[in-house]
Design a protein around this motif. Structure first.
Motif, mmCIF file in Angstrom:
data_model
loop_
_atom_site.group_PDB
_atom_site.id
_atom_site.type_symbol
_atom_site.label_atom_id
_atom_site.label_comp_id
_atom_site.label_asym_id
_atom_site.label_seq_id
_atom_site.Cartn_x
_atom_site.Cartn_y
_atom_site.Cartn_z
ATOM 1 N N LYS A 137 0.819 -1.210 0.000
ATOM 2 C CA LYS A 137 0.000 0.000 0.000
ATOM 3 C C LYS A 137 0.854 1.261 0.000
ATOM 4 N N ARG A 138 2.107 1.131 0.427
ATOM 5 C CA ARG A 138 3.041 2.242 0.402
ATOM 6 C C ARG A 138 4.326 1.777 -0.266
ATOM 7 N N VAL A 139 4.924 2.682 -1.012
ATOM 8 C CA VAL A 139 6.198 2.388 -1.656
ATOM 9 C C VAL A 139 7.328 2.803 -0.707
ATOM 10 N N PRO A 140 8.265 1.922 -0.431
ATOM 11 C CA PRO A 140 9.356 2.273 0.486
ATOM 12 C C PRO A 140 10.314 3.269 -0.141
ATOM 13 N N THR A 141 10.927 4.081 0.689
ATOM 14 C CA THR A 141 11.962 5.007 0.229
ATOM 15 C C THR A 141 13.332 4.388 0.510
ATOM 16 N N ARG A 142 14.368 5.027 -0.009
ATOM 17 C CA ARG A 142 15.715 4.523 0.264
ATOM 18 C C ARG A 142 16.065 4.701 1.739
ATOM 19 N N ASP A 143 15.673 5.826 2.332
ATOM 20 C CA ASP A 143 15.959 6.035 3.746
ATOM 21 C C ASP A 143 15.297 4.965 4.603
ATOM 22 N N PHE A 144 14.037 4.653 4.318
ATOM 23 C CA PHE A 144 13.322 3.602 5.026
ATOM 24 C C PHE A 144 14.073 2.283 4.896
ATOM 25 N N LEU B 292 11.710 1.322 -6.837
ATOM 26 C CA LEU B 292 11.474 2.693 -7.274
ATOM 27 C C LEU B 292 11.521 2.816 -8.796
ATOM 28 N N ARG B 293 12.338 2.012 -9.442
ATOM 29 C CA ARG B 293 12.341 2.015 -10.912
ATOM 30 C C ARG B 293 10.986 1.566 -11.438
ATOM 31 N N SER B 294 10.365 0.599 -10.763
ATOM 32 C CA SER B 294 9.074 0.081 -11.217
ATOM 33 C C SER B 294 7.946 1.085 -11.011
ATOM 34 N N VAL B 295 8.173 2.100 -10.145
ATOM 35 C CA VAL B 295 7.161 3.124 -9.906
ATOM 36 C C VAL B 295 7.042 4.077 -11.099
ATOM 37 N N LEU B 296 8.124 4.219 -11.838
ATOM 38 C CA LEU B 296 8.118 5.119 -12.991
ATOM 39 C C LEU B 296 7.085 4.671 -14.010
ATOM 40 N N PRO B 297 6.541 5.610 -14.796
ATOM 41 C CA PRO B 297 5.601 5.198 -15.845
ATOM 42 C C PRO B 297 6.210 4.129 -16.738
ATOM 43 N N THR B 298 5.404 3.195 -17.156
ATOM 44 C CA THR B 298 5.905 2.072 -17.944
ATOM 45 C C THR B 298 6.693 2.546 -19.156
ATOM 46 N N TRP B 299 6.179 3.579 -19.826
ATOM 47 C CA TRP B 299 6.852 4.061 -21.030
ATOM 48 C C TRP B 299 8.178 4.741 -20.721
ATOM 49 N N PHE B 300 8.386 5.168 -19.456
ATOM 50 C CA PHE B 300 9.607 5.871 -19.087
ATOM 51 C C PHE B 300 10.681 4.927 -18.554
ATOM 52 N N GLN B 301 10.299 3.736 -18.148
ATOM 53 C CA GLN B 301 11.247 2.840 -17.498
ATOM 54 C C GLN B 301 12.420 2.473 -18.394
ATOM 55 N N ALA B 302 12.142 2.237 -19.677
ATOM 56 C CA ALA B 302 13.226 1.870 -20.595
ATOM 57 C C ALA B 302 14.234 3.019 -20.706
ATOM 58 N N ASP C 67 0.795 8.064 -6.676
ATOM 59 C CA ASP C 67 1.377 8.256 -5.352
ATOM 60 C C ASP C 67 2.475 9.303 -5.484
ATOM 61 N N LEU C 68 2.188 10.525 -5.060
ATOM 62 C CA LEU C 68 3.135 11.623 -5.240
ATOM 63 C C LEU C 68 4.464 11.330 -4.572
ATOM 64 N N GLU C 69 4.451 10.896 -3.314
ATOM 65 C CA GLU C 69 5.700 10.671 -2.597
ATOM 66 C C GLU C 69 6.508 9.547 -3.234
ATOM 67 N N ALA C 70 5.824 8.527 -3.751
ATOM 68 C CA ALA C 70 6.534 7.443 -4.441
ATOM 69 C C ALA C 70 7.180 7.966 -5.716
ATOM 70 N N ASN C 71 6.468 8.825 -6.435
ATOM 71 C CA ASN C 71 7.019 9.391 -7.666
ATOM 72 C C ASN C 71 8.216 10.294 -7.381
ATOM 73 N N VAL C 72 8.131 11.054 -6.297
ATOM 74 C CA VAL C 72 9.262 11.899 -5.913
ATOM 75 C C VAL C 72 10.456 11.037 -5.538
ATOM 76 N N ALA C 73 10.209 9.990 -4.755
ATOM 77 C CA ALA C 73 11.293 9.093 -4.355
ATOM 78 C C ALA C 73 11.941 8.450 -5.578
ATOM 79 N N ALA C 74 11.126 8.092 -6.569
ATOM 80 C CA ALA C 74 11.655 7.485 -7.789
ATOM 81 C C ALA C 74 12.530 8.476 -8.548
ATOM 82 N N ARG C 75 12.131 9.741 -8.578
ATOM 83 C CA ARG C 75 12.948 10.748 -9.267
ATOM 84 C C ARG C 75 14.257 10.974 -8.532
ATOM 85 N N MET C 76 14.213 11.018 -7.208
ATOM 86 C CA MET C 76 15.439 11.179 -6.438
ATOM 87 C C MET C 76 16.363 9.972 -6.611
#
Length: 282
Positions: free
Chosen positions: A53-60, A82-92, A132-141
């Protein structure tokens, strides 16, 4: 509601992470609340991560590794999550970006993702609805970790001056973002130039694009529209992209003048300004 016992650990990196967190927590004889106390979070958060239900961060993940003595297991796994959180079309593209030896990009509207501060990224990613905004931010970081590698990619970024004036997230967020761009001057492998308004019509008017170069693999040019991104190794497209980038670099300010313009905009547009009563406004 998904229960941990219902998770298929082979379904996705996030499912595997949740499965492993529960398995290793129970092996350590800890309840969710007990583990939460150790890593300074709630037992509810532990449960949400265990049930995807929540995506873990690196700090966690780093705190879980320390608490459970798992020798970096979750810190390694969280990158895949976190890579899997990215949009499917962006992952590649993200995978290719992480492998690139040289990145050159022109950005017409926003600071390039690898150079964004967390608050700036949160403001940018918070504009679309859903997700999930925080998951998307974590993925960008997480993407930015390539800049801290022992041998990071060489990066040359040309930003339109409009990027400096487009207020994203408020004045304080912009001030910190521009300060971050200036701080990057200490990293010799990251160079930032500004294409000034006075350049007039230029070859980047069609929009932002990125060139990725590799050691031993074909180069790639990447563009985006409002639906998805497009990668190609077509020689003609690469030739056109490289030529356009050369023209943009030539029209841009020097590295020193670019830094001076960033500093001036940061102070004049986003710096502390006095209110009518003489007090400073943040």
């Amino acid at each position: 509601m998904v229960g941990v016992r219902d998770l298929d650990p082979s379904a996705s990196p996030l499912d595997y992470y949740g499965y492993e967190l529960r398995r290793l927590r129970e092996a350590a004889g800890l309840k969710q609340a007990q583990l939460g106390d150790v890593i300074y979070c709630t037992g509810s958060l532990i449960g949400q991560v265990e049930t995807t239900k929540r995506v873990p961060t690196r700090d966690f993940s780093e705190r879980v590794d320390a608490a459970l003595g798992t020798d970096g297991h979750f810190s390694r796994l969280v990158g895949l999550v976190l890579r899997s959180v990215l949009p499917t079309w962006f992952q590649a593209y993200a995978e290719m970006e992480a492998r690139a030896a040289y990145i050159s990009t022109f950005q017409a509207q926003l600071v390039y993702g690898l150079l964004q501060t967390e608050d700036y990224a949160r403001a940018v990613l918070g504009v679309p609805t859903g997700g999930d905004l925080e998951a998307n931010v974590a993925a960008r970081m997480e993407r930015q970790r390539i800049l801290d590698r022992e041998i990071p990619p060489l990066m040359w970024v040309v930003l339109s001056e409009a990027v400096l004036h487009q207020e994203i997230g408020g004045r304080e967020v912009m001030r910190n973002q521009l300060a971050h761009l200036l701080a990057l001057r200490s990293r010799e492998w990251v160079q930032v130039q500004i294409l000034p308004f006075q350049a007039g019509a230029h070859v980047g008017l069609d929009g932002s694009f990125t060139l990725l170069r590799f050691d031993g693999d074909p180069d790639i040019v990447y563009t985006e529209d409002f639906v998805q991104g497009h990668m190609t190794a077509n020689p003609q497209a690469l030739r056109e992209g490289s030529l356009r980038y050369d023209h943009l670099q030539a029209a841009a300010l020097s590295l020193e003048d670019s830094a001076a313009l960033i500093a001036r905009v940061m102070e004049e547009r986003y710096g502390h300004q006095p209110a009518p009563d003489g007090r400073e406004l943040a």
